[in-house]
Motif scaffolding. Structure first.
Motif, short mmCIF file in Angstrom:
data_model
loop_
_atom_site.label_atom_id
_atom_site.label_comp_id
_atom_site.label_asym_id
_atom_site.label_seq_id
_atom_site.Cartn_x
_atom_site.Cartn_y
_atom_site.Cartn_z
N ALA A 7 0.84 -1.18 0.00
CA ALA A 7 0.00 0.00 0.00
C ALA A 7 0.87 1.24 0.00
O ALA A 7 1.88 1.30 0.71
CB ALA A 7 -0.90 0.01 1.23
N ARG A 8 0.48 2.23 -0.81
CA ARG A 8 1.21 3.48 -0.80
C ARG A 8 0.99 4.16 0.54
O ARG A 8 -0.11 4.22 1.05
CB ARG A 8 0.74 4.39 -1.93
N VAL A 41 -0.97 7.30 -8.10
CA VAL A 41 -1.44 6.43 -7.04
C VAL A 41 -1.79 7.29 -5.84
O VAL A 41 -1.30 8.40 -5.68
CB VAL A 41 -0.38 5.38 -6.65
N ALA A 42 -2.67 6.78 -5.00
CA ALA A 42 -3.12 7.52 -3.82
C ALA A 42 -2.78 6.72 -2.57
O ALA A 42 -2.61 5.49 -2.62
CB ALA A 42 -4.62 7.78 -3.89
N GLU A 43 -2.70 7.41 -1.42
CA GLU A 43 -2.46 6.72 -0.17
C GLU A 43 -3.50 5.64 0.05
O GLU A 43 -4.70 5.88 -0.11
CB GLU A 43 -2.48 7.71 1.00
N ASP A 45 -3.76 2.89 -1.78
CA ASP A 45 -3.87 2.02 -2.94
C ASP A 45 -3.04 0.77 -2.76
O ASP A 45 -1.89 0.83 -2.29
CB ASP A 45 -3.38 2.73 -4.21
N VAL A 47 -1.00 -2.01 -4.66
CA VAL A 47 -0.37 -2.08 -5.97
C VAL A 47 0.59 -3.26 -6.03
O VAL A 47 1.07 -3.75 -5.01
CB VAL A 47 0.40 -0.78 -6.30
N ILE A 69 -2.31 -0.94 -10.09
CA ILE A 69 -3.19 -0.79 -8.93
C ILE A 69 -4.16 -1.96 -8.90
O ILE A 69 -4.86 -2.22 -9.88
CB ILE A 69 -3.96 0.54 -8.99
N THR A 70 -4.19 -2.66 -7.78
CA THR A 70 -5.02 -3.87 -7.69
C THR A 70 -6.20 -3.72 -6.74
O THR A 70 -7.06 -4.59 -6.67
CB THR A 70 -4.17 -5.06 -7.21
N GLY A 71 -6.26 -2.62 -6.00
CA GLY A 71 -7.36 -2.43 -5.07
C GLY A 71 -7.06 -1.27 -4.14
O GLY A 71 -6.12 -0.51 -4.35
N PHE A 72 -7.85 -1.16 -3.07
CA PHE A 72 -7.64 -0.11 -2.09
C PHE A 72 -7.72 -0.71 -0.71
O PHE A 72 -8.64 -1.48 -0.40
CB PHE A 72 -8.68 1.00 -2.23
#
Length: 204
Positions: A7-8, A41-43, A45, A47, A69-72
């Motif tokens: 995750a970012r 990408v966002a915090e 995310d 990946v 990106i595979t999800g959140f």
């Protein structure tokens, strides 16, 4: 080549890259993705990243990455660490490089550890530097400034491990950058000055 799924955790200056951390945490679970800002990408995310592993003057990063990106998910919880354990000579600093960490109650003991040069860094408890790489608007604090808590990404640059800081929490109110992308905060207790900062590591 390496392919972490993570995750970012934090934004960095435009044109640089982003930090990743494995959701499950643990030692050595963070890394910097040096992509020249090409991936949006966002915090939080989730990946997968494939890239080339490099040590840039001792700082670990993936270069020429392919990012999917595979999800959140959620940003990993910052891990509480003793201040000097993650300082330059700390026993566990390298374990937590590029990870979200948190320290409690540190005091500014050197307002300019690079004197006679000045890169806008301060030193905490004579062992850990604080840097403005993530949030460049932070200014140096005076010696004696005590922070209730600092949360940020631990980086390595110019032969030192350093805490980054992005948002100042002062007198019970939260200030946020206009883009609202922040996820790390610093807190101050009876400060004689503003938040602390540093000179940045340039392109990691």
């Amino acid at each position: 080549r390496a392919s972490p799924r993570a995750a970012r955790t934090a934004r960095v200056p435009a044109g640089s890259g982003f930090f990743l951390q494995e959701p499950t945490g643990g030692y050595y679970s963070g890394i910097f993705i040096y992509d020249y800002g090409e991936n949006i990408v966002a915090e939080g995310d989730l990946v997968t990243v494939t890239g080339t592993y490099e040590e840039y003057y001792g700082f670990t990063e993936l270069t020429t990455p392919t990012v999917t990106i595979t999800g959140f998910g959620s940003v990993p919880t910052a891990l509480l660490q003793p201040v000097c354990d993650i300082g330059t000579d700390g026993t566990s600093a390298e374990w937590f490089e590029s990870m979200l960490v948190r320290v409690e109650g540190p005091t500014v003991t050197n307002a300019n550890p690079d004197d006679p040069d000045d890169y806008d860094e301060v030193e905490l408890d004579d062992c850990l530097r604080m840097d403005d790489y993530v949030y460049t608007d932070l200014d140096q604090a005076e010696v004696g400034t005590r922070y209730a808590e600092i949360t940020g990404v631990l980086i390595y640059t110019y032969d030192n491990f350093k805490m980054t800081a992005e948002v100042e929490l002062r007198n019970g109110s939260i200030g946020r950058p206009a883009d609202g992308m922040c996820i790390v905060i610093i807190g101050t207790v009876d400060p004689p000055g503003l938040g602390a900062a540093g000179g940045g590591m340039g392109a990691p």
